[in-house]
Design an enzyme around this catalytic site. Structure first.
Site, short mmCIF file in Angstrom:
data_model
loop_
_atom_site.label_atom_id
_atom_site.label_comp_id
_atom_site.label_asym_id
_atom_site.label_seq_id
_atom_site.Cartn_x
_atom_site.Cartn_y
_atom_site.Cartn_z
N HIS A 223 4.49 -4.53 8.07
CA HIS A 223 4.43 -3.28 8.18
C HIS A 223 3.95 -2.91 9.94
O HIS A 223 4.39 -1.72 10.17
CB HIS A 223 3.85 -2.18 7.23
CG HIS A 223 4.45 -2.15 5.91
ND1 HIS A 223 5.69 -1.91 5.80
CD2 HIS A 223 3.92 -2.28 4.57
CE1 HIS A 223 5.81 -1.82 4.53
NE2 HIS A 223 4.90 -2.09 3.70
N ASP A 260 9.86 -8.25 -0.26
CA ASP A 260 8.50 -7.45 -0.62
C ASP A 260 9.31 -5.96 -1.15
O ASP A 260 10.62 -5.62 -0.55
CB ASP A 260 7.87 -7.12 0.64
CG ASP A 260 6.69 -6.32 0.23
OD1 ASP A 260 5.49 -6.96 0.33
OD2 ASP A 260 6.89 -5.12 0.23
N HIS A 262 8.60 -3.11 -0.39
CA HIS A 262 8.58 -2.23 0.67
C HIS A 262 9.40 -2.65 1.64
O HIS A 262 9.16 -3.90 2.06
CB HIS A 262 7.23 -1.78 1.05
CG HIS A 262 6.40 -1.29 -0.16
ND1 HIS A 262 5.40 -2.01 -0.70
CD2 HIS A 262 6.48 -0.15 -0.73
CE1 HIS A 262 4.79 -1.31 -1.70
NE2 HIS A 262 5.50 -0.13 -1.65
N ASP A 347 5.06 -7.49 -4.85
CA ASP A 347 4.91 -6.25 -5.43
C ASP A 347 6.25 -5.71 -6.17
O ASP A 347 5.95 -4.61 -6.44
CB ASP A 347 4.24 -5.29 -4.38
CG ASP A 347 4.91 -5.41 -3.03
OD1 ASP A 347 6.03 -6.16 -2.93
OD2 ASP A 347 4.63 -4.59 -2.07
#
Length: 444
Positions: A223, A260, A262, A347
């Site tokens: 990120h 991931d 996200h 995740d």
């Protein structure tokens, strides 16, 4: 014959390490060697801090451009490195911690404990599984290939404030924090990825089946945008490694696969207009940070080298098997990368608290096994995983362990680790529609 003087060593853990002799790999900012290194059999550890090795070339099956490459004129006088199936580094960033925060300093130790418990550590696997220790942090120049110098220097200066206050927030939206050790520990985590690039490229010059690398590091990185931190992430570990592979070894075409839960917006931003880095992200539709729309495909010269595949909530093993077969593999086969890097976020597991997908340890096994085969077919086996998310310590650690099993071509432990009762029916219609749309946009 060329004599190479090596002033300092990283350390490789494993019972067979006394057999690793005279194999050298060198990077611009630090030196890697294998030979006369550490024994970890319970006796007092002894390190030889300087030595010299003579190397000559007789193997170049893997096609690595030689421009500025420190891997010229190397030979392996022992088979131990060729026996390695996994090379990994750990950087747990124990000082970078906030109580009750999901991205805590318990994450990497939990993984290490699981590897030991499931007999996947160097102690149990000898020369098959090797840990590189005492590696150097990334240089500021390494990080500056991805992040702005103003961000790097600003974060370094902020460490004095963190020392005074104990903990500070370094992102306006709040989830990214810093302590007085964050700057140095983030450089070390980025350095782990660089070290593994050096190691895997060196191994690919010495034999046709190099070990896979895994950077078990935190804070995560995907990120972190070029101008700052975001979403628990400080420096873009995988982005820094991608630029290093290009700059140091001439591995021009880099494929980054991000599974991931996200969207890896920081990695995407860093390479959005770059035609030589293909960024492919599968992630949960509508999840943080809200980027990664399916029609975001890159811009300028990089148009077409970004593929986003947002998956509906509830997507799981079926979705990722389809995504791999119909989007990931065809994209890689068309792009023809020189190295594959993987943002391995765990995740998306069904029991992770920060998401709503239904991956299992079996899903992660499938992904690791499939990506490994893809790398073997397309880029001489050069492939490195980077730990990103994963906040349920039990499912995180068991999923990484199952990833190691896939790297070793050993059967999955999913039957022992996964509870089918936790799963519900996947939204197959929505999954098929999303994959079909991505295939249409990218002419797959």
């Amino acid at each position: 014959m060329e004599q190479l003087l090596v002033p300092s060593l990283p350390i490789l853990r494993g019972r067979m390490l006394p057999l690793l002799k005279h194999c050298c790999a060198f990077g611009t900012h630090h030196l890697l060697t294998w030979g006369s290194i550490f024994q970890t059999s319970g006796r007092e550890q002894k390190q030889i801090r300087s030595w010299s090795a003579q190397c000559s070339a007789n193997y170049d099956r893997a096609s690595v451009p030689e421009k500025d490459s420190p891997l010229k004129n190397l030979t392996l006088h022992d088979n131990s490195l060729l026996d390695a199936r996994i090379l990994y580094c750990t950087s747990p960033a124990l000082g970078h911690n906030k109580e009750a925060h999901p991205e805590s300093n318990k994450r990497v130790p939990a993984i290490v404990d699981a590897l030991e418990k499931l007999e996947l550590s160097p102690k149990h696997r000898g020369s098959q599984v090797l840990e590189i220790q005492n590696f150097n942090p990334a240089s500021l120049d390494d990080v500056a290939r991805v992040h702005s110098k103003s961000y790097i220097t600003g974060l370094e200066k902020a460490m004095s404030k963190a020392a005074d206050e104990g903990l500070i927030l370094i992102e306006g939206t709040g989830p990214t924090y810093a302590t007085e050790t964050t700057f140095q520990e983030s450089l070390l985590s980025a350095g782990a990825g660089i070290t593994l690039v050096d190691s895997v490229v060196a191994a690919s010059k010495l034999g046709p089946n190099p070990p896979l690398g895994f950077a078990l590091v935190r804070p995560p990185g995907h990120h972190a945008v070029p101008r700052g931190p975001m979403g628990f992430c400080v420096f873009g570990n995988i982005a820094v490694a991608a630029r290093y592979a290009q700059h140091q070894y001439g591995l021009k075409r880099v494929m980054i696969i991000d599974f991931d839960v996200h969207h890896g917006n920081g990695t995407s931003d860093a390479f959005y207009d770059d035609p030589d880095i293909f960024f492919l992200s599968t992630h949960q539709l509508g999840s943080y940070p809200g980027t990664g729309k399916i029609d975001e495909v890159g811009q300028g010269d990089g148009e077409g080298t970004t593929l986003n595949l947002p998956l509906p909530g509830g997507a799981g093993d079926y979705a990722m098997r389809c995504a791999f077969d119909e989007a990931i593999a065809p994209s890689a086969q068309r792009f023809k990368p020189d190295i594959i890097l993987v943002s391995a976020g765990y995740d998306a597991h069904a029991l992770d608290p920060l998401a709503g997908l239904q991956f299992t340890t079996g899903t992660f096994y499938m992904l690791a096994s499939s990506i490994k085969q893809l790398a073997k077919e397309l880029c001489g086996g050069r492939c490195i995983f980077f730990l990103e998310g994963g906040y349920n310590l039990q499912t995180l650690s068991s999923s990484v362990a199952n990833t190691f099993r896939a790297f070793l071509d050993e059967p999955s432990l999913a039957a022992q680790l996964d509870d089918p009762a936790m799963l519900y029916e996947e939204p197959t219609r929505k999954i098929k529609e999303a994959i079909a749309k991505a295939k249409g946009i990218h002419s797959l």
